[in-house]
Design a protein around this motif. Structure first.
Motif, PDB file in Angstrom:
ATOM      1  N   ARG A 257       0.822  -1.209   0.000  1.00 34.99           N
ATOM      2  CA  ARG A 257       0.000   0.000   0.000  1.00 34.99           C
ATOM      3  C   ARG A 257       0.857   1.260   0.000  1.00 34.99           C
ATOM      4  NH1 ARG A 257      -4.387   1.607   4.523  1.00 34.99           N
ATOM      5  NH2 ARG A 257      -2.454   1.758   5.666  1.00 34.99           N
ATOM      6  N   TRP A 258       1.971   1.245   0.751  1.00 33.44           N
ATOM      7  CA  TRP A 258       2.822   2.425   0.805  1.00 33.44           C
ATOM      8  C   TRP A 258       3.409   2.752  -0.559  1.00 33.44           C
ATOM      9  CZ3 TRP A 258       7.774   1.313  -0.563  1.00 33.44           C
ATOM     10  CH2 TRP A 258       8.249   0.019  -0.322  1.00 33.44           C
TER      11      TRP A 258
ATOM     12  N   LYS B 212      13.100   9.373   0.860  1.00 36.45           N
ATOM     13  CA  LYS B 212      12.646  10.728   0.554  1.00 36.45           C
ATOM     14  C   LYS B 212      11.200  10.743   0.076  1.00 36.45           C
ATOM     15  CE  LYS B 212      17.261  12.367  -0.610  1.00 36.45           C
ATOM     16  NZ  LYS B 212      18.161  12.811  -1.685  1.00 36.45           N
ATOM     17  N   ASN B 213      10.738   9.634  -0.502  1.00 38.76           N
ATOM     18  CA  ASN B 213       9.343   9.551  -0.951  1.00 38.76           C
ATOM     19  C   ASN B 213       8.354   9.649   0.208  1.00 38.76           C
ATOM     20  OD1 ASN B 213       9.413   9.138  -3.906  1.00 38.76           O
ATOM     21  ND2 ASN B 213      10.659   7.379  -3.326  1.00 38.76           N
ATOM     22  N   PHE B 214       8.820   9.411   1.417  1.00 35.05           N
ATOM     23  CA  PHE B 214       7.963   9.535   2.596  1.00 35.05           C
ATOM     24  C   PHE B 214       8.021  10.937   3.191  1.00 35.05           C
ATOM     25  CE2 PHE B 214       9.112   4.938   2.787  1.00 35.05           C
ATOM     26  CZ  PHE B 214       7.833   4.430   2.617  1.00 35.05           C
TER      27      PHE B 214
ATOM     28  N   CYS C 220      -0.597   7.872   8.051  1.00 35.58           N
ATOM     29  CA  CYS C 220      -0.877   6.607   7.356  1.00 35.58           C
ATOM     30  C   CYS C 220      -0.073   5.476   8.001  1.00 35.58           C
ATOM     31  CB  CYS C 220      -0.513   6.751   5.877  1.00 35.58           C
ATOM     32  SG  CYS C 220      -0.647   5.219   4.946  1.00 35.58           S
ATOM     33  N   SER C 221      -0.755   4.482   8.505  1.00 34.73           N
ATOM     34  CA  SER C 221      -0.057   3.394   9.197  1.00 34.73           C
ATOM     35  C   SER C 221       0.871   2.627   8.261  1.00 34.73           C
ATOM     36  CB  SER C 221      -1.063   2.445   9.850  1.00 34.73           C
ATOM     37  OG  SER C 221      -1.896   1.851   8.856  1.00 34.73           O
ATOM     38  N   SER C 222       0.475   2.435   7.019  1.00 33.28           N
ATOM     39  CA  SER C 222       1.298   1.711   6.063  1.00 33.28           C
ATOM     40  C   SER C 222       2.581   2.481   5.751  1.00 33.28           C
ATOM     41  CB  SER C 222       0.505   1.473   4.777  1.00 33.28           C
ATOM     42  OG  SER C 222       1.301   0.850   3.811  1.00 33.28           O
ATOM     43  N   CYS C 223       2.450   3.754   5.445  1.00 34.17           N
ATOM     44  CA  CYS C 223       3.625   4.569   5.102  1.00 34.17           C
ATOM     45  C   CYS C 223       4.504   4.818   6.326  1.00 34.17           C
ATOM     46  CB  CYS C 223       3.188   5.895   4.479  1.00 34.17           C
ATOM     47  SG  CYS C 223       2.467   5.685   2.828  1.00 34.17           S
ATOM     48  N   LYS C 224       3.883   5.009   7.472  1.00 34.49           N
ATOM     49  CA  LYS C 224       4.669   5.228   8.693  1.00 34.49           C
ATOM     50  C   LYS C 224       5.481   3.974   9.034  1.00 34.49           C
ATOM     51  CE  LYS C 224       4.167   6.917  13.425  1.00 34.49           C
ATOM     52  NZ  LYS C 224       3.224   7.395  14.434  1.00 34.49           N
ATOM     53  N   GLY C 225       4.856   2.813   8.900  1.00 36.31           N
ATOM     54  CA  GLY C 225       5.561   1.557   9.159  1.00 36.31           C
ATOM     55  C   GLY C 225       6.688   1.321   8.175  1.00 36.31           C
TER      56      GLY C 225
END
Length: 177
Positions: free
Chosen positions: A4-5, A164-166, A105-110
């Motif tokens: 998802r991320w 960097k995408n995050f 976002c839990s997916s991106c944070k993880g």
């Protein structure tokens, strides 16, 4: 199966482009409304760029506002109130993915946390492999350890760049393929 991320990275590129266009449109709209341009909702299509079929709903909303809403939403208040965020924020602030998305976002944070962890582990491995590459007397073993050091360092750097995408990726339309 795509994580998802990773899908969020792709959609963020689209949102970034839209954000920059909308920021520019709001600045033009705001400057025209302060120039005593009259009813800006009547002039909306000449002030702003609305080329697609998807824009017809925006135009219909503007027409409705002009006819029924005294040309502005009731919640908008007077033009002397605080300015729109898009008119005062820098490009960096507008495209800040970390504050606007990654932290929520839990997916991106993880994934961001995992990237950081792997980056630290690979950097540590590169240091260990580099420091031990000179110890063995066997040349083949030295080359193997040096190779592992290079691979570890390369992977750590790749993760650093992908991380960097995050956080923030500058949007330059000319760079889009």
């Amino acid at each position: 199966m795509i994580p998802r991320w990773h899908e969020h990275w792709t959609s963020n590129k689209v949102y970034d482009g839209d954000m920059i266009v909308l920021q520019g449109q709001e600045k033009v709209f705001l400057s025209k409304s302060k120039e005593e341009f009259g009813d800006v909702n009547k002039q909306y299509t000449t002030i702003t760029f609305t080329p697609t079929q998807a824009d017809r709903f925006v135009l219909a909303f503007r027409n409705w506002l002009r006819r029924h809403g005294n040309s502005q939403p009731e919640w908008f208040g007077t033009s002397d109130q605080q300015p729109l965020p898009s008119t005062i924020l820098s490009k960096r602030q507008m495209l800040d993915r970390f504050e606007q998305h990654t932290l929520k976002c839990s997916s991106c944070k993880g994934a961001y946390t995992a990237f950081q962890t792997w980056q630290k582990l690979l950097t540590g491995a590169a240091v260990v492999f580099t420091s031990t590459a000179g110890i063995p007397s066997d040349l083949k073993l030295r080359i193997i350890l040096a190779g592992f050091a290079l691979v570890s360092a390369g992977l750590a750097y790749a993760l650093h760049e992908l991380e960097k995408n995050f956080v923030f990726v500058d949007y330059v339309h000319a760079d889009i393929e």
